[in-house]
Design an enzyme around this catalytic site. Sequence first.
Site, PDB file in Angstrom:
ATOM      1  N   HIS A  34       5.124   8.482   0.535  1.00 51.62           N
ATOM      2  CA  HIS A  34       4.259   8.163  -0.601  1.00 51.62           C
ATOM      3  C   HIS A  34       3.792   9.481  -1.214  1.00 51.62           C
ATOM      4  O   HIS A  34       3.374  10.384  -0.490  1.00 51.62           O
ATOM      5  CB  HIS A  34       3.056   7.336  -0.145  1.00 51.62           C
ATOM      6  CG  HIS A  34       2.349   6.646  -1.266  1.00 51.62           C
ATOM      7  ND1 HIS A  34       1.623   7.332  -2.215  1.00 51.62           N
ATOM      8  CD2 HIS A  34       2.285   5.343  -1.626  1.00 51.62           C
ATOM      9  CE1 HIS A  34       1.129   6.466  -3.095  1.00 51.62           C
ATOM     10  NE2 HIS A  34       1.526   5.244  -2.763  1.00 51.62           N
ATOM     11  N   GLU A  65       2.542  -0.830 -11.193  1.00 61.23           N
ATOM     12  CA  GLU A  65       2.718   0.415 -10.437  1.00 61.23           C
ATOM     13  C   GLU A  65       4.056   1.024 -10.814  1.00 61.23           C
ATOM     14  O   GLU A  65       4.800   0.456 -11.614  1.00 61.23           O
ATOM     15  CB  GLU A  65       2.642   0.131  -8.926  1.00 61.23           C
ATOM     16  CG  GLU A  65       1.235  -0.230  -8.481  1.00 61.23           C
ATOM     17  CD  GLU A  65       1.138  -0.591  -7.011  1.00 61.23           C
ATOM     18  OE1 GLU A  65       1.895  -0.042  -6.208  1.00 61.23           O
ATOM     19  OE2 GLU A  65       0.302  -1.442  -6.678  1.00 61.23           O
ATOM     20  N   HIS A  97       5.437   6.816   4.619  1.00 65.69           N
ATOM     21  CA  HIS A  97       4.760   5.592   4.175  1.00 65.69           C
ATOM     22  C   HIS A  97       5.470   4.323   4.631  1.00 65.69           C
ATOM     23  O   HIS A  97       4.822   3.370   5.057  1.00 65.69           O
ATOM     24  CB  HIS A  97       4.685   5.624   2.655  1.00 65.69           C
ATOM     25  CG  HIS A  97       3.933   4.487   2.037  1.00 65.69           C
ATOM     26  ND1 HIS A  97       2.627   4.181   2.366  1.00 65.69           N
ATOM     27  CD2 HIS A  97       4.297   3.573   1.091  1.00 65.69           C
ATOM     28  CE1 HIS A  97       2.217   3.136   1.658  1.00 65.69           C
ATOM     29  NE2 HIS A  97       3.215   2.741   0.892  1.00 65.69           N
ATOM     30  N   ARG A 124       9.317   6.219  -6.570  1.00 63.05           N
ATOM     31  CA  ARG A 124       8.448   6.931  -5.633  1.00 63.05           C
ATOM     32  C   ARG A 124       9.102   8.158  -5.006  1.00 63.05           C
ATOM     33  O   ARG A 124       8.459   9.183  -4.796  1.00 63.05           O
ATOM     34  CB  ARG A 124       8.069   5.930  -4.538  1.00 63.05           C
ATOM     35  CG  ARG A 124       6.895   6.307  -3.756  1.00 63.05           C
ATOM     36  CD  ARG A 124       6.501   5.167  -2.868  1.00 63.05           C
ATOM     37  NE  ARG A 124       5.580   4.263  -3.507  1.00 63.05           N
ATOM     38  CZ  ARG A 124       5.109   3.157  -2.939  1.00 63.05           C
ATOM     39  NH1 ARG A 124       5.518   2.832  -1.730  1.00 63.05           N
ATOM     40  NH2 ARG A 124       4.257   2.385  -3.554  1.00 63.05           N
ATOM     41  N   SER A 158       1.334  -8.327  14.293  1.00 62.81           N
ATOM     42  CA  SER A 158       0.397  -9.223  13.606  1.00 62.81           C
ATOM     43  C   SER A 158       0.077  -8.783  12.179  1.00 62.81           C
ATOM     44  O   SER A 158      -1.012  -9.035  11.680  1.00 62.81           O
ATOM     45  CB  SER A 158      -0.903  -9.315  14.399  1.00 62.81           C
ATOM     46  OG  SER A 158      -1.490  -8.026  14.485  1.00 62.81           O
ATOM     47  N   GLY A 159       1.036  -8.122  11.507  1.00 65.90           N
ATOM     48  CA  GLY A 159       0.876  -7.899  10.071  1.00 65.90           C
ATOM     49  C   GLY A 159       1.210  -9.185   9.325  1.00 65.90           C
ATOM     50  O   GLY A 159       1.437 -10.236   9.939  1.00 65.90           O
ATOM     51  N   ARG A 174      12.143   1.685  -1.779  1.00 69.53           N
ATOM     52  CA  ARG A 174      11.410   0.434  -2.014  1.00 69.53           C
ATOM     53  C   ARG A 174      10.542   0.517  -3.263  1.00 69.53           C
ATOM     54  O   ARG A 174       9.846   1.508  -3.484  1.00 69.53           O
ATOM     55  CB  ARG A 174      10.520   0.139  -0.800  1.00 69.53           C
ATOM     56  CG  ARG A 174       9.695  -1.126  -0.947  1.00 69.53           C
ATOM     57  CD  ARG A 174       8.934  -1.418   0.322  1.00 69.53           C
ATOM     58  NE  ARG A 174       7.918  -0.433   0.578  1.00 69.53           N
ATOM     59  CZ  ARG A 174       6.686  -0.470   0.057  1.00 69.53           C
ATOM     60  NH1 ARG A 174       6.330  -1.440  -0.778  1.00 69.53           N
ATOM     61  NH2 ARG A 174       5.810   0.465   0.359  1.00 69.53           N
ATOM     62  N   LEU A 192       4.373  -6.374   1.207  1.00 61.88           N
ATOM     63  CA  LEU A 192       3.643  -7.576   1.640  1.00 61.88           C
ATOM     64  C   LEU A 192       4.454  -8.820   1.253  1.00 61.88           C
ATOM     65  O   LEU A 192       4.551  -9.787   2.010  1.00 61.88           O
ATOM     66  CB  LEU A 192       2.261  -7.642   0.982  1.00 61.88           C
ATOM     67  CG  LEU A 192       1.222  -6.592   1.407  1.00 61.88           C
ATOM     68  CD1 LEU A 192      -0.072  -6.781   0.625  1.00 61.88           C
ATOM     69  CD2 LEU A 192       0.929  -6.629   2.898  1.00 61.88           C
ATOM     70  N   TRP A 241      -4.099  -2.111   5.707  1.00 65.41           N
ATOM     71  CA  TRP A 241      -4.287  -0.870   4.941  1.00 65.41           C
ATOM     72  C   TRP A 241      -3.680  -0.940   3.552  1.00 65.41           C
ATOM     73  O   TRP A 241      -3.871  -0.021   2.747  1.00 65.41           O
ATOM     74  CB  TRP A 241      -3.652   0.310   5.702  1.00 65.41           C
ATOM     75  CG  TRP A 241      -4.395   0.613   6.967  1.00 65.41           C
ATOM     76  CD1 TRP A 241      -4.135   0.079   8.203  1.00 65.41           C
ATOM     77  CD2 TRP A 241      -5.521   1.466   7.117  1.00 65.41           C
ATOM     78  NE1 TRP A 241      -5.030   0.568   9.119  1.00 65.41           N
ATOM     79  CE2 TRP A 241      -5.901   1.425   8.476  1.00 65.41           C
ATOM     80  CE3 TRP A 241      -6.246   2.269   6.246  1.00 65.41           C
ATOM     81  CZ2 TRP A 241      -6.972   2.143   8.974  1.00 65.41           C
ATOM     82  CZ3 TRP A 241      -7.313   2.996   6.738  1.00 65.41           C
ATOM     83  CH2 TRP A 241      -7.664   2.929   8.099  1.00 65.41           C
ATOM     84  N   GLU A 286       8.336  -4.733   8.021  1.00 68.93           N
ATOM     85  CA  GLU A 286       8.856  -3.366   7.909  1.00 68.93           C
ATOM     86  C   GLU A 286       9.893  -3.023   8.970  1.00 68.93           C
ATOM     87  O   GLU A 286      10.760  -2.182   8.729  1.00 68.93           O
ATOM     88  CB  GLU A 286       7.691  -2.358   7.956  1.00 68.93           C
ATOM     89  CG  GLU A 286       8.137  -0.948   7.614  1.00 68.93           C
ATOM     90  CD  GLU A 286       6.993   0.042   7.486  1.00 68.93           C
ATOM     91  OE1 GLU A 286       5.829  -0.390   7.383  1.00 68.93           O
ATOM     92  OE2 GLU A 286       7.277   1.251   7.478  1.00 68.93           O
TER      93      GLU A 286
HETATM   94  C1  SIN Z   1       0.163   1.854  -3.087  1.00 72.45           C
HETATM   95  O1  SIN Z   1      -0.855   1.187  -3.292  1.00 72.45           O
HETATM   96  O2  SIN Z   1       0.437   2.882  -3.706  1.00 72.45           O
HETATM   97  C2  SIN Z   1       1.117   1.411  -2.047  1.00 72.45           C
HETATM   98  C3  SIN Z   1       1.793   0.194  -2.495  1.00 72.45           C
HETATM   99  C4  SIN Z   1       3.080   0.039  -1.748  1.00 72.45           C
HETATM  100  O3  SIN Z   1       3.440   0.878  -0.941  1.00 72.45           O
HETATM  101  O4  SIN Z   1       3.768  -0.942  -2.007  1.00 72.45           O
END
Ligand code: SIN
Length: 507
Positions: free
Chosen positions: A229, A115, A329, A274, A14-15, A364, A370, A48, A353
């Site tokens: 992460h 980001e 992550h 990342r 249910s994401g 990624r 999302l 989250w 995922e």
């Molecule tokens: C984050 O807010 O650093 C995570 C974002 C993500 O994993 O896409």
Amino acid sequence: MSAHTESDVLVIGSGIAGLAAALAAAREGADVTVATKATRPEGSASWWAQGGIAVARDDPEQFKRDVLAASDGTADPDAVDVLVENANDAVEDVLLETLDVAFDEAQGDFDFGREAAHSADRILHVDASTGKHVHVPFLNYLDDHDGVRIRDDTAALELIRHEGRAHGAVLESDGEFAPHFAGSVVLATGGIGDLYPRSTNPAGSTGDGIAMAALAGAEVTDMEYVQFHPTVCVANDSPFLVSEAVRGEGAVLRNGEGERFMPDYHEDAELAPRDVVARAVQTERDATGEVLLDVRPLDFAGAFPDLVEKCEDHGVDWETGIPVVPAEHFCCGGIDVDDRGRTSLDRLYAVGECSRTGVHGANRLASTSLLEGLVWGLRAGADAAGTDAEVVEAPELLERDPELPDRFAAEKFRRLRRVMDEYVGLERDPEDLGRAMAVLRRLKGEVDAYTRTRTSRSLYELRSASVTALLIARQAAANDESVGCHHLAESPSTDAESDAPEPRADD
Ligand code: SIN
């Protein structure tokens, strides 16, 4: 076993991906059941999500270049086209028009954030708590939607497969098992955080969908690409994510000697891909004892009030720097799917995922998970509608005897996590991967033997975790190229599986 239930489409998880699939199927007139282990609202990883959801704005090509570059050129360009070309419409349709999510605004427009590895400001967000602002209205909306039934705290233990087709799943709720038959099944079970000692995922992220699909014979690939992460705060043994958006706003990383180190590792410094930042953080921690995220270059309290609150709740004095470590992550690989979420097994779909669309390749790009879940969820849900459930023979599960299996599972989970942390983490060594496979194969054998005599949710979670862990170790051992999230400590390599070293005594 209790009496069976039925629906046209069974969504497991249910994401955002599962909910998008449910919405799209219901819009096609299907009768949809969402079965989810999650308890509301924070049981699902989408809740989250901090940073946000990337959109293409007016330059899908530039977005595509960023996704491909972050993946080290390993993402599938056709899949990335699906993502970037559908991003704006999917967000407009579901998040803005249907759910009315109030993304942050600035100067009469959205406050698009940036980001790591994004070359433009394109991330929609609500503070650094975007997930909950999307997920809660989505659940509420579907609760009231005709034809959709959400069953919380309900686990799928086995897929029902007959003549090469998925026909539903055996569900467990309150210790009772019952087959649920469906015309199509959409797996949306999320990630694998429970396979590692530290993760940003909610508890219960045991790779269930990946394992069920693999056991049913569906293709599962790219599992070696486990994303860590770089900035997870672990104060008081209770880890929390410190969003990459904080570095996007100017925060810098300093080692135990107070030195800023990222410019020595990559020209994009703190905004490097990342995997690069995560390994650098680990290296500097090993060399100098700690790494702190220095938020003094920005107005942290003004820009991230929710993270300030989290720091304070965890007793972290953010003004002197937030102590960070890398933590598991996101699983970039998963169940192989096409551009409509179809797996290699008839009437079985996978989204979010647990799927491998090809969008992420070996690494990624931030704030695309999302989006991927939303885009593929909508496409898969629409495709999955239109087939009636058929009642076929379902696997018989033995009656629950909770105590013994629960204790057994807790003990074996500890072993599994230790092996994954030590041998299949940020940096891999071919010999260690061989060791991991030997231990995990033995563990899976023990779990298989146990599931022949007992059933409990925890035992099936352990089974999922051991199957998924073995897939990661095996696919990592078979890949002798250091790329993205799969980083080999030494130059490779002989065939680690055939030449597996003996496990160490404490394994
Ligand atoms: C984050 O807010 O650093 C995570 C974002 C993500 O994993 O896409």
